[in-house]
Design a protein around this motif. Structure first.
Motif, PDB file in Angstrom:
ATOM      1  N   GLU A  14       0.831  -1.196   0.000  1.00 14.67           N
ATOM      2  CA  GLU A  14       0.000   0.000   0.000  1.00 14.67           C
ATOM      3  C   GLU A  14       0.873   1.256   0.000  1.00 14.67           C
ATOM      4  OE1 GLU A  14      -0.822  -2.651   1.675  1.00 14.67           O
ATOM      5  OE2 GLU A  14      -2.963  -2.995   1.476  1.00 14.67           O
ATOM      6  N   LEU A  18       1.052   4.075  -2.966  1.00 14.57           N
ATOM      7  CA  LEU A  18       0.749   5.481  -2.655  1.00 14.57           C
ATOM      8  C   LEU A  18       1.916   6.379  -3.038  1.00 14.57           C
ATOM      9  CD1 LEU A  18      -0.883   7.720  -1.369  1.00 14.57           C
ATOM     10  CD2 LEU A  18       0.024   7.061   0.838  1.00 14.57           C
ATOM     11  N   VAL A 111      -2.615   7.965 -12.897  1.00 15.30           N
ATOM     12  CA  VAL A 111      -2.532   8.304 -11.475  1.00 15.30           C
ATOM     13  C   VAL A 111      -3.864   7.998 -10.787  1.00 15.30           C
ATOM     14  CG1 VAL A 111      -2.368  10.220  -9.870  1.00 15.30           C
ATOM     15  CG2 VAL A 111      -0.681   9.971 -11.656  1.00 15.30           C
ATOM     16  N   LEU A 112      -4.963   8.388 -11.434  1.00 14.04           N
ATOM     17  CA  LEU A 112      -6.275   8.079 -10.847  1.00 14.04           C
ATOM     18  C   LEU A 112      -6.470   6.573 -10.738  1.00 14.04           C
ATOM     19  CD1 LEU A 112      -8.612  10.695 -12.549  1.00 14.04           C
ATOM     20  CD2 LEU A 112      -7.992  10.555 -10.162  1.00 14.04           C
ATOM     21  N   PHE A 115      -4.544   5.303  -7.780  1.00 13.23           N
ATOM     22  CA  PHE A 115      -5.203   5.621  -6.507  1.00 13.23           C
ATOM     23  C   PHE A 115      -6.405   4.708  -6.289  1.00 13.23           C
ATOM     24  CE2 PHE A 115      -3.023   9.816  -6.425  1.00 13.23           C
ATOM     25  CZ  PHE A 115      -2.508   9.689  -5.169  1.00 13.23           C
ATOM     26  N   LEU A 118      -5.190   1.556  -5.062  1.00 15.22           N
ATOM     27  CA  LEU A 118      -4.845   1.693  -3.639  1.00 15.22           C
ATOM     28  C   LEU A 118      -6.101   1.527  -2.776  1.00 15.22           C
ATOM     29  CD1 LEU A 118      -2.756   2.473  -1.456  1.00 15.22           C
ATOM     30  CD2 LEU A 118      -3.461   4.828  -1.788  1.00 15.22           C
ATOM     31  N   VAL A 122      -6.891  -1.251   0.102  1.00 19.02           N
ATOM     32  CA  VAL A 122      -7.316  -0.904   1.458  1.00 19.02           C
ATOM     33  C   VAL A 122      -8.563  -1.707   1.829  1.00 19.02           C
ATOM     34  CG1 VAL A 122      -8.301   0.943   2.841  1.00 19.02           C
ATOM     35  CG2 VAL A 122      -6.290   1.379   1.457  1.00 19.02           C
ATOM     36  N   VAL A 131     -12.242   2.092   8.016  1.00 18.98           N
ATOM     37  CA  VAL A 131     -11.281   1.834   6.942  1.00 18.98           C
ATOM     38  C   VAL A 131     -12.007   1.275   5.719  1.00 18.98           C
ATOM     39  CG1 VAL A 131      -9.264   0.496   6.321  1.00 18.98           C
ATOM     40  CG2 VAL A 131      -9.440   1.476   8.589  1.00 18.98           C
ATOM     41  N   LEU A 134     -13.657   4.226   4.036  1.00 22.57           N
ATOM     42  CA  LEU A 134     -12.693   5.107   3.365  1.00 22.57           C
ATOM     43  C   LEU A 134     -12.117   4.423   2.132  1.00 22.57           C
ATOM     44  CD1 LEU A 134     -10.810   6.646   6.380  1.00 22.57           C
ATOM     45  CD2 LEU A 134     -12.137   7.878   4.706  1.00 22.57           C
ATOM     46  N   GLU A 137     -14.605   4.642  -0.687  1.00 23.49           N
ATOM     47  CA  GLU A 137     -14.617   5.969  -1.296  1.00 23.49           C
ATOM     48  C   GLU A 137     -13.384   6.177  -2.165  1.00 23.49           C
ATOM     49  OE1 GLU A 137     -17.033   9.105  -0.569  1.00 23.49           O
ATOM     50  OE2 GLU A 137     -17.584   7.166  -1.335  1.00 23.49           O
ATOM     51  N   LEU A 138     -12.245   5.727  -1.638  1.00 23.88           N
ATOM     52  CA  LEU A 138     -10.981   5.928  -2.364  1.00 23.88           C
ATOM     53  C   LEU A 138     -10.989   5.136  -3.660  1.00 23.88           C
ATOM     54  CD1 LEU A 138      -8.276   7.265  -2.249  1.00 23.88           C
ATOM     55  CD2 LEU A 138      -7.407   5.390  -0.902  1.00 23.88           C
ATOM     56  N   LEU A 141     -14.108   7.033  -6.073  1.00 23.74           N
ATOM     57  CA  LEU A 141     -13.966   8.420  -6.512  1.00 23.74           C
ATOM     58  C   LEU A 141     -13.140   8.557  -7.792  1.00 23.74           C
ATOM     59  CD1 LEU A 141     -15.050  11.052  -5.401  1.00 23.74           C
ATOM     60  CD2 LEU A 141     -12.898  11.397  -4.242  1.00 23.74           C
ATOM     61  N   PRO A 142     -11.952   7.925  -7.878  1.00 24.07           N
ATOM     62  CA  PRO A 142     -11.190   8.060  -9.132  1.00 24.07           C
ATOM     63  C   PRO A 142     -11.940   7.459 -10.319  1.00 24.07           C
ATOM     64  CG  PRO A 142      -9.803   7.159  -7.407  1.00 24.07           C
ATOM     65  CD  PRO A 142     -11.185   7.143  -6.883  1.00 24.07           C
ATOM     66  N   ALA A 145     -14.291   9.883 -11.871  1.00 20.27           N
ATOM     67  CA  ALA A 145     -13.576  10.855 -12.699  1.00 20.27           C
ATOM     68  C   ALA A 145     -13.097  10.213 -13.991  1.00 20.27           C
ATOM     69  CB  ALA A 145     -12.399  11.426 -11.912  1.00 20.27           C
ATOM     70  N   TYR A 176     -25.007   4.260   6.263  1.00 21.18           N
ATOM     71  CA  TYR A 176     -26.144   4.216   7.189  1.00 21.18           C
ATOM     72  C   TYR A 176     -26.235   2.836   7.842  1.00 21.18           C
ATOM     73  CZ  TYR A 176     -30.909   5.029   8.840  1.00 21.18           C
ATOM     74  OH  TYR A 176     -32.009   5.186   9.610  1.00 21.18           O
TER      75      TYR A 176
END
Lengths: 484, 202
Positions: A14, A18, A111-112, A115, A118, A122, A131, A134, A137-138, A141-142, A145, A176
């Protein structure tokens, strides 16, 4: 207070990904426009390096946790990570010559992508709700995009907006559900949650089920199974082909990792409840996926519906709630990822050669235009349909075997029934490729790296189908199951 | 007495919170929606205060209301959105929405029974007078929770990269960017020209 310095060595892959992703982001700025291939090479080297680092961790039986119990490393995490790298590697490879044609910048895309990888790492190593969230989301999100990177194409933007809005709602739903589970158990540590549920009395169950339902909804969305599948066809159709490769393979493996971590590690005591939920998801996915795929004329949409159906089969492995079933689900997911790499690889190659490949009829007479490509597509289609001796057959067989092992024969019968229906549209592709005349008979040429990648996925499916032993045993072993 | 006061404050601000959250979605004018969001954040901040989490409560005001929402308001005002007439055609969706909401409420009410949240079991945590909420947070944030903390940082980085990727369209011709090298090589003769003019007589 006592503070234990975390064991950073466990999280070395990891940390490496990163660091490299941040470094590539900077290095890309100083690379002149004509040498942008360097960025691509650096991204691939990162994946290779991470694979080597992860591979070295393999072997220790049992789980090790660090970062105050938030990070877990076991053989399951390692196997999932290795296949995440593999599919990310292949999808980056197809992106190399595709991106410049669509004016998507190399630097941002890779790069996206890194990530996102990564984030997936995780997730598969998460041992705590925070964790897990997160990581989710990590990883998402990329991808939102990346789907939107072709801003001038209306269809891409539409796909990205749909994916983003529905994805955000699904993430909220998962959060939730997790908050309910936290409220009911008083802990966010996955092992601790499982212990508390086992000890708690029956009266606590309703709130747990309430939380569980929301958590499952969020995860099923990420998997793209019915009834949370609406985004899949639109995103597959609209997104650039390399991005579809990425989100159809890498992201699905990570979503399976999420299911394993939350349902198997954390909520195994509630398995009676989530089994019912997953049965509904699986049956609906197989039915809608296979039936809707028949009427699709767009090949990307057809593959999207086929992916929904495959997620249904994969969920059946989880429904058994036995180590054999989990192993079968993992095996199914890995082989499905290889098939998708092949199928969308052919689409990417045809796009790259400047041929239209949006309709099934665009594959007409592929055999006379490029026999090897047609043969690879044939292997992929037969594997998806589950025809022996290709690996898709073994994958379906192991799922059915696990189902029969827990006396869910009626589910196995339904799965078989829809597999037969599904075979129709896969074989139609083969018929179109081999028995119809091409409209435009120019041969298709493609770069060597794509040639190797597509050959590896096609031949790999065949070889894995004939000798599935090693991978199959591996998938079973990470769950501590004894192979049949 | 103290408990009654606490409960009054809790219910009053929860009611305002729910109302303003609903108004964020329902108001047609985006500026009003943002202002209602500010109100919702403020009420949430009061609820945190009741739990004696004063650091989080104040950060919510400083960061969310003070920075993020203000920025939001600026953007909305600068975009000068055309509000237009109220949206029509939502009526066909109403039965489905009511059905889903009804099912959700039934499920929630039957699942979230009061006994799970019994005040006798879940006592409000009270801290001694010289207790520092900020210090307590800081002590765990960089030790026990260092891994999620770092992940959140990476997430923010990814958000920045994604936003720039989507918004940046490269240098456009005719852009107003400074070209420093050109500015430096400029000579007097490029910019200033002396014109010889005969002086005029009055």
């Amino acid at each position: 207070m006592n503070f234990e310095i975390p064991n950073f060595a466990l999280a070395l892959p990891e940390i490496f990904v990163l660091t490299m992703a941040c470094a590539i982001l900077l290095i890309d700025l100083f690379i002149p426009k004509h040498a942008k291939t360097l960025t691509y090479l650096l991204a691939q080297i990162t994946l290779l390096g991470a694979a080597i680092l992860t591979f070295q961790q393999y072997g220790h039986p049992g789980s090790v946790t660090t970062f105050n119990g938030m990070f877990v490393l076991n053989n399951l995490a390692i196997v999932l990570k290795l296949f995440i790298y593999l599919s990310a590697f292949a999808s980056f490879l197809y992106a190399r010559s595709y991106l410049p044609k669509t004016k998507i910048p190399y630097g941002e895309y890779f790069v996206l992508g890194l990530f996102s990888v990564l984030g997936m790492m995780v997730i598969v190593s998460a041992h705590n709700f925070i964790v897990l969230f997160l990581g989710l989301e990590l990883f998402s999100l990329p991808i939102y995009a990346m789907v939107a990177l072709r801003r001038d194409e209306g269809i891409c933007v539409e796909a990205a907006i749909k994916y983003f809005v529905t994805g955000a709602i699904a993430t909220g739903t998962l959060l939730y559900g997790l908050s309910m589970l936290y409220g009911a158990t008083g802990s966010m540590d996955i092992t601790r949650v499982s212990e508390v549920i086992m000890q708690s009395s029956l009266s606590d169950e309703l709130i747990l089920v309430f939380g569980l339902v929301f958590a499952v909804v969020g995860m099923v969305f990420k998997l793209g199974a019915v009834p949370f599948h609406m985004w899949v066809p639109d995103v597959y159709e609209g997104a650039p082909t390399p991005v579809v490769l990425f989100l159809g393979t890498t992201a699905k493996i990570a979503a399976l990792g999420l299911l394993f971590r939350l349902l198997v590690d954390g909520l195994q005591p509630l398995s009676v409840q989530w089994q019912d939920l997953l049965i509904i998801v699986a049956v609906l996915s197989m039915a809608l996926g296979n039936l809707a795929a028949i009427v699709q004329s767009n090949i990307k949409r057809m593959l999207a519906y086929s992916s929904i159906a495959h997620m249904g089969y994969m969920a059946l492995g989880l429904v058994t709630a036995t180590p054999q079933g989990y192993g079968a689900a993992l095996f199914y997911m890995i082989t499905y990822a290889i098939m998708t790499l092949g199928a969308f690889g052919v689409v990417a190659i045809m796009n790259n050669a400047g041929c239209e490949a949006s309709k099934v009829s665009d594959l007409r007479g592929l055999n006379s235009r490029n026999p090897w490509l047609a043969l690879m597509m044939l292997l992929v289609m037969f594997s998806m349909a589950g025809i022996p001796p290709i690996v898709g057959f073994m994958a379906k067989l192991s799922i059915l075997e696990a189902l029969i092992g827990v006396h869910l024969v009626w589910l196995a019968a339904i799965a078989l029934f829809f597999a037969v229906i599904g075979a129709y549209y896969y074989i139609r592709v083969v018929k179109v490729m081999y028995f119809e005349e091409p409209e435009d008979a120019t041969p298709i040429k493609y770069p060597v790296d794509m040639q190797i990648a597509i050959s590896l996925s096609g031949v790999g499916l065949l070889v894995l189908g004939i000798v599935p032993g090693a991978l199959f045993t591996l998938c079973q072993a990470v769950f501590g199951a004894t192979p049949y | 007495m103290g408990l009654i006061l606490q409960q009054t404050v809790f219910y009053a601000f929860s009611a305002i919170l729910l109302f303003s959250a609903a108004m964020v979605v329902l108001s047609i004018n985006p500026v009003r929606a943002v202002l209602f969001l500010v109100l919702a954040f403020f009420c949430a901040c009061i609820l945190w205060m009741l739990l004696q989490a004063e650091f989080l409560a104040l950060v919510l005001i400083f960061v969310y209301i003070g920075a993020v929402m203000t920025l939001f308001l600026f953007v909305i005002m600068m975009l000068n959105l055309d509000i237009g007439p109220p949206r029509k055609g939502w009526l066909p969706y109403l039965p489905l929405a009511v059905l889903v909401l009804g099912l959700f409420i039934i499920a929630a009410v039957s699942a979230l029974k009061p006994e799970y949240f019994d005040p006798d079991v879940y006592q409000v945590v009270t801290q001694p007078e010289n207790y520092s909420n900020t210090k307590a947070l800081g002590a765990v944030l960089y030790t026990e929770y260092v891994y999620p903390f770092e992940l959140a940082a990476v997430l923010l980085l990814v958000a920045i990269i994604s936003a720039i990727c989507l918004a940046f369209r490269g240098k456009r011709p005719g852009g107003k960017a400074q070209r420093i090298s050109e500015q430096l090589v400029v000579r007097r003769k490029d910019r200033v020209s002396l014109i010889n003019m005969p002086s005029e007589k009055k």
